[in-house]
Scaffold this motif. Structure first.
Motif, PDB file in Angstrom:
ATOM      1  N   GLY A 303       0.779  -1.197  -0.104  1.00 28.65           N
ATOM      2  CA  GLY A 303       0.064  -0.315  -0.478  1.00 28.65           C
ATOM      3  C   GLY A 303       0.864   0.975  -0.204  1.00 28.65           C
ATOM      4  O   GLY A 303       0.682   2.651  -0.527  1.00 28.65           O
ATOM      5  N   VAL A 304       2.032   1.553   0.623  1.00 32.00           N
ATOM      6  CA  VAL A 304       2.629   2.447   0.896  1.00 32.00           C
ATOM      7  C   VAL A 304       3.437   2.903  -0.303  1.00 32.00           C
ATOM      8  O   VAL A 304       3.639   3.739  -0.966  1.00 32.00           O
ATOM      9  N   ILE A 305       3.973   1.738  -1.225  1.00 34.39           N
ATOM     10  CA  ILE A 305       4.183   1.824  -2.488  1.00 34.39           C
ATOM     11  C   ILE A 305       3.716   2.587  -2.926  1.00 34.39           C
ATOM     12  O   ILE A 305       3.613   3.342  -4.646  1.00 34.39           O
ATOM     13  N   ALA A 306       2.046   1.737  -3.705  1.00 31.80           N
ATOM     14  CA  ALA A 306       1.141   2.207  -4.015  1.00 31.80           C
ATOM     15  C   ALA A 306       0.722   3.868  -3.959  1.00 31.80           C
ATOM     16  O   ALA A 306       0.321   4.917  -5.084  1.00 31.80           O
ATOM     17  N   VAL A 307       0.967   4.431  -2.546  1.00 28.66           N
ATOM     18  CA  VAL A 307       0.949   5.525  -2.869  1.00 28.66           C
ATOM     19  C   VAL A 307       1.757   6.152  -2.850  1.00 28.66           C
ATOM     20  O   VAL A 307       2.297   7.847  -3.309  1.00 28.66           O
ATOM     21  N   LEU A 308       2.740   6.089  -3.056  1.00 32.10           N
ATOM     22  CA  LEU A 308       4.631   6.504  -2.624  1.00 32.10           C
ATOM     23  C   LEU A 308       4.312   6.822  -4.159  1.00 32.10           C
ATOM     24  O   LEU A 308       5.049   7.912  -5.426  1.00 32.10           O
ATOM     25  N   ARG A 309       3.558   5.916  -5.408  1.00 37.48           N
ATOM     26  CA  ARG A 309       4.131   6.254  -6.546  1.00 37.48           C
ATOM     27  C   ARG A 309       3.194   7.083  -7.069  1.00 37.48           C
ATOM     28  O   ARG A 309       3.023   7.394  -8.217  1.00 37.48           O
ATOM     29  N   ALA A 310       1.863   6.484  -6.625  1.00 31.42           N
ATOM     30  CA  ALA A 310       0.938   7.878  -7.084  1.00 31.42           C
ATOM     31  C   ALA A 310       0.859   8.724  -6.265  1.00 31.42           C
ATOM     32  O   ALA A 310       0.664  10.147  -7.510  1.00 31.42           O
ATOM     33  N   THR A 311       1.638   9.046  -5.809  1.00 29.27           N
ATOM     34  CA  THR A 311       2.284  10.983  -5.853  1.00 29.27           C
ATOM     35  C   THR A 311       3.259  11.069  -6.267  1.00 29.27           C
ATOM     36  O   THR A 311       4.036  11.945  -6.437  1.00 29.27           O
ATOM     37  N   GLY A 312       4.391  10.427  -6.989  1.00 26.16           N
ATOM     38  CA  GLY A 312       5.244  10.906  -7.851  1.00 26.16           C
ATOM     39  C   GLY A 312       6.707  11.190  -7.768  1.00 26.16           C
ATOM     40  O   GLY A 312       7.265  11.650  -7.636  1.00 26.16           O
ATOM     41  N   ARG A 313       6.692  10.070  -5.822  1.00 25.04           N
ATOM     42  CA  ARG A 313       7.329   9.490  -5.517  1.00 25.04           C
ATOM     43  C   ARG A 313       8.354   8.709  -5.578  1.00 25.04           C
ATOM     44  O   ARG A 313       9.314   8.452  -4.951  1.00 25.04           O
TER      45      ARG A 313
END
Ligand code: NAI
Ligand SMILES: C[N+](C)(C)CC(=O)CC(=O)[O-]
Length: 326
Positions: A303-313
């Motif tokens: 989940g954290v990886i998905a959020v990082l990816r989704a937020t361009g980080r």
């Protein structure tokens, strides 16, 4: 309370007060395929509302509109009475002033067809204090959303002392049908649940800024680059259960429970007695719902990886600045 229709049968919703939150509710209900009537006394309200809905629509299209959903199903009325005349549910989102809410909810109660549930978006007033003048207070509930209501799923539902339990249940079911995630509270808790948690964080943040212990930037970074990433995946309880490794929440409490007494916070810490200890450990087991600690760890990491990816980080992300790419 006499219900006019089941939550599943609602087709027409009235939104009274059409600013940031009322407008957000309008966008949400339209995207879910409802007919929406809206009323707001400000002279520029209709233009503002239409701008807000138009701006939100592309995101709502991406998320997926309900069959038949259309901005064309919005009617802005000249009077409050017209807005609610045929409504099967009313969402009030007027300014957060107790006198104004009390007067408006009394008026709405008088104008809305019998049996129709009326919900207030209030961020913290107890319904008990707002329903005192209503003739049929049993149908008045709080339905507290999060900004923007068309993207953030949570709604906190709670009645007042004179609200019928049936109205609380009806509202919760209706919000679920309308695509929201609902917490139904069985009593009036100051600040509801999520706002009370937010307020605790907010109060500590203000303490730290006021005393020069942290800058505003430090405060925001401490959440967006830290716990905030995990909180989008798991709440503070399961997140901390993972801090106890294979021992889960019980080990976490044995290990870090004493530091609750450390002078970190300006708020008083609760006594970590056996009842609280057991409730927290059992609550984490319940929330894990059969998932092991290892399951939770991999779920959180994904989940954290998905959020990082989704937020361009993350390198290769589609949006924003890529962390570490410089
Ligand atoms: N802004 C936020 O992040 C959140 C706000 N809320 C709650 O939502 C409610 C509305 O807040 P916002 O949308 O932020 O305020 P806002 O100031 O953006 O909008 C309030 C709207 O109410 C209208 N209004 C003024 N008097 C009115 C009346 N007598 N009857 C009907 N409408 C009237 C105003 O013209 C304005 O368009 C408040 O109860 C607030 O606590 C809840 C969750 C989040
Ligand atoms: C700032 N606020 C208290 C009005 C916020 C809320 O009530 C909920 C939210 O959107 O965070």
């Amino acid at each position: 309370m006499t219900e006019t229709c089941a939550p599943e049968q609602v087709r027409r919703v009235a939104c009274v007060g059409a600013g940031v939150i009322g407008g957000g509710w309008v966008a949400h209900f339209l995207a879910r395929g409802y007919d929406v009537t809206a009323w707001d006394p400000a002279p520029d309200a209709e233009a503002r509302l239409r701008r807000l809905v138009e701006a939100a629509w592309p995101a709502l299209e991406q998320l997926g509109l309900a069959p038949g959903a259309s901005i064309g199903r919005l009617t802005v009325t000249a009077t409050l009475e017209e807005a609610v005349a045929e409504a099967q549910f009313v969402q009030e989102s007027a300014p957060e002033k107790l006198d104004l809410k009390l007067e408006l909810l009394t008026k709405l109660d008088a104008a809305t067809p019998a049996g129709v549930v009326i919900a207030s978006s209030t961020s913290g007033y107890p319904m008990t204090d707002m329903q005192t003048e209503a003739v049929t207070p049993g149908r008045l509930v709080v339905g507290h959303p999060f900004n923007p209501p068309y993207l953030i799923p949570l709604v906190e539902v709670v009645g007042g002392e004179r609200t019928d339990l049936e109205a609380v249940r009806w509202a919760s079911r209706f919000y679920e049908m309308a695509g929201k995630s609902v917490i139904t509270m069985d009593r009036e808790v100051p600040g509801f649940i999520a706002n009370r948690l937010q307020e605790a964080l907010w109060r500590e943040a203000l303490h730290m800024v006021a005393s020069g212990e942290a800058t505003v930037r430090d405060i925001d970074l401490s959440i967006t680059e830290g716990p905030g990433l995990r909180w989008a995946i798991m709440g503070p309880m399961l997140t901390f259960a993972l801090a106890g490794g294979e021992g889960g929440m019980a080990h976490m409490l044995d290990h870090f429970g004493p530091s609750l007494k450390s002078p970190w916070t300006r708020l008083e810490a609760p006594e970590l007695d056996k009842a609280l200890y057991d409730a927290v450990v059992a609550g984490c087991d319940d929330a894990a719902d059969g998932r092991t600690i290892a399951d939770l760890v991999s779920e959180r990491d994904r989940g954290v990886i998905a959020v990082l990816r989704a937020t361009g980080r993350l390198p290769g992300s589609e949006t924003g600045t890529e962390a570490g790419a410089e």
